[in-house]
Motif scaffolding. Structure first.
Motif, PDB file in Angstrom:
ATOM      1  N   LEU A  96      31.779  11.337  10.449  1.00 57.25           N
ATOM      2  CA  LEU A  96      30.855  11.610  11.549  1.00 57.25           C
ATOM      3  C   LEU A  96      31.234  10.807  12.795  1.00 57.25           C
ATOM      4  O   LEU A  96      31.146  11.311  13.912  1.00 57.25           O
ATOM      5  CB  LEU A  96      29.413  11.301  11.134  1.00 57.25           C
ATOM      6  CG  LEU A  96      28.801  12.236  10.086  1.00 57.25           C
ATOM      7  CD1 LEU A  96      27.419  11.740   9.683  1.00 57.25           C
ATOM      8  CD2 LEU A  96      28.743  13.669  10.566  1.00 57.25           C
ATOM      9  N   TYR A  99      34.079  12.564  14.439  1.00 55.53           N
ATOM     10  CA  TYR A  99      33.609  13.717  15.202  1.00 55.53           C
ATOM     11  C   TYR A  99      32.985  13.284  16.523  1.00 55.53           C
ATOM     12  O   TYR A  99      33.224  13.877  17.562  1.00 55.53           O
ATOM     13  CB  TYR A  99      32.595  14.529  14.399  1.00 55.53           C
ATOM     14  CG  TYR A  99      33.192  15.309  13.256  1.00 55.53           C
ATOM     15  CD1 TYR A  99      34.487  15.803  13.312  1.00 55.53           C
ATOM     16  CD2 TYR A  99      32.456  15.563  12.109  1.00 55.53           C
ATOM     17  CE1 TYR A  99      35.031  16.526  12.260  1.00 55.53           C
ATOM     18  CE2 TYR A  99      32.990  16.287  11.057  1.00 55.53           C
ATOM     19  CZ  TYR A  99      34.276  16.764  11.142  1.00 55.53           C
ATOM     20  OH  TYR A  99      34.795  17.482  10.099  1.00 55.53           O
ATOM     21  N   ILE A 150      25.284  19.276  10.987  1.00 52.83           N
ATOM     22  CA  ILE A 150      26.370  18.741  11.819  1.00 52.83           C
ATOM     23  C   ILE A 150      26.518  19.582  13.085  1.00 52.83           C
ATOM     24  O   ILE A 150      26.642  19.047  14.190  1.00 52.83           O
ATOM     25  CB  ILE A 150      27.690  18.678  11.028  1.00 52.83           C
ATOM     26  CG1 ILE A 150      27.583  17.654   9.896  1.00 52.83           C
ATOM     27  CG2 ILE A 150      28.860  18.335  11.954  1.00 52.83           C
ATOM     28  CD1 ILE A 150      28.743  17.676   8.921  1.00 52.83           C
ATOM     29  N   PRO A 162      25.514   8.453  14.215  1.00 53.51           N
ATOM     30  CA  PRO A 162      26.078   8.942  12.953  1.00 53.51           C
ATOM     31  C   PRO A 162      25.327   8.370  11.745  1.00 53.51           C
ATOM     32  O   PRO A 162      25.129   9.060  10.748  1.00 53.51           O
ATOM     33  CB  PRO A 162      27.532   8.462  13.003  1.00 53.51           C
ATOM     34  CG  PRO A 162      27.837   8.406  14.465  1.00 53.51           C
ATOM     35  CD  PRO A 162      26.563   7.919  15.094  1.00 53.51           C
ATOM     36  N   CYS A 166      23.540  10.651   8.915  1.00 50.72           N
ATOM     37  CA  CYS A 166      23.899  10.435   7.508  1.00 50.72           C
ATOM     38  C   CYS A 166      22.636  10.216   6.678  1.00 50.72           C
ATOM     39  O   CYS A 166      22.478  10.797   5.606  1.00 50.72           O
ATOM     40  CB  CYS A 166      24.806   9.211   7.412  1.00 50.72           C
ATOM     41  SG  CYS A 166      26.272   9.459   6.437  1.00 50.72           S
TER      42      CYS A 166
END
Length: 191
Positions: A96, A99, A150, A162, A166
């Motif tokens: 994450l 990203y 996401i 992130p 999560c």
């Protein structure tokens, strides 16, 4: 080792960034090279030095983010254990963070993909790499939920940390447990 010209990198980044910005307001098929070059403040010959079309820019972005994800996940596969939630948390959090650190490439993959191959491959692969449940339908539902979370996070400009995303995924159920091993298996070519 090939030395990369910093100016070339900067130009490509500017082209990619402007394309993703333009995609927020119009379809890829409606973005002309002339408009993109104007936005990126480059001339058309510079554009054609690196790309042949706006679609090629997006395809290369997709390809790069998938390749970088594959490299990371191949490394993690050596120590991956679906029962070790701490390792899974750390691994997924790193993904994450990757990203979020590469927003243009991530948007190209999740928000403006040329095709839906990434998601389709995950669904098709789930039947062969079932790690959590013996129900294909439950697994497909869970994978779709994880990927949609996401995608929504990316569409909302990474509005959550992130760590928070999560945590939400873990709280929502087995999406973390299912999605990570599927992505790892798919990207590492293990069938």
């Amino acid at each position: 080792m090939v030395k990369v010209d910093a100016r070339v990198c900067k130009t490509k980044l500017r082209i990619r960034h402007e394309l993703v910005t333009m995609l927020q307001h119009q379809n890829i098929n409606n973005i002309s090279i002339t408009k993109l070059c104007d936005q990126a403040q480059i001339n058309r010959s510079t554009f054609y030095t690196h790309y042949n079309s706006t679609i090629e820019v997006l395809e290369k972005m997709e390809s790069e983010v998938l390749q970088k994800s594959k490299e990371y996940l191949r490394q993690q596969r050596q120590t991956f254990d679906v029962r070790d939630h701490q390792k899974m948390w750390v691994m997924y959090l790193k993904l994450l963070n990757f990203y979020k650190a590469n927003p243009d490439m991530t948007r190209a993959l999740f928000v403006y993909p040329i095709n839906k191959k990434f998601k389709t491959d995950l669904f098709n692969f789930s039947d062969q790499y079932n790690t959590y449940t013996d129900s294909y339908y439950q697994q497909a539902y869970t994978i779709a939920g994880g990927l949609e979370m996401i995608e929504l996070w990316v569409k909302h400009d990474f509005d959550l940390s992130p760590e928070r995303l999560c945590k939400l995924m873990v709280e929502m159920g087995p999406s973390l447990t299912i999605t990570v091993p599927l992505i790892i298996a798919l990207m590492s070519g293990q069938e």
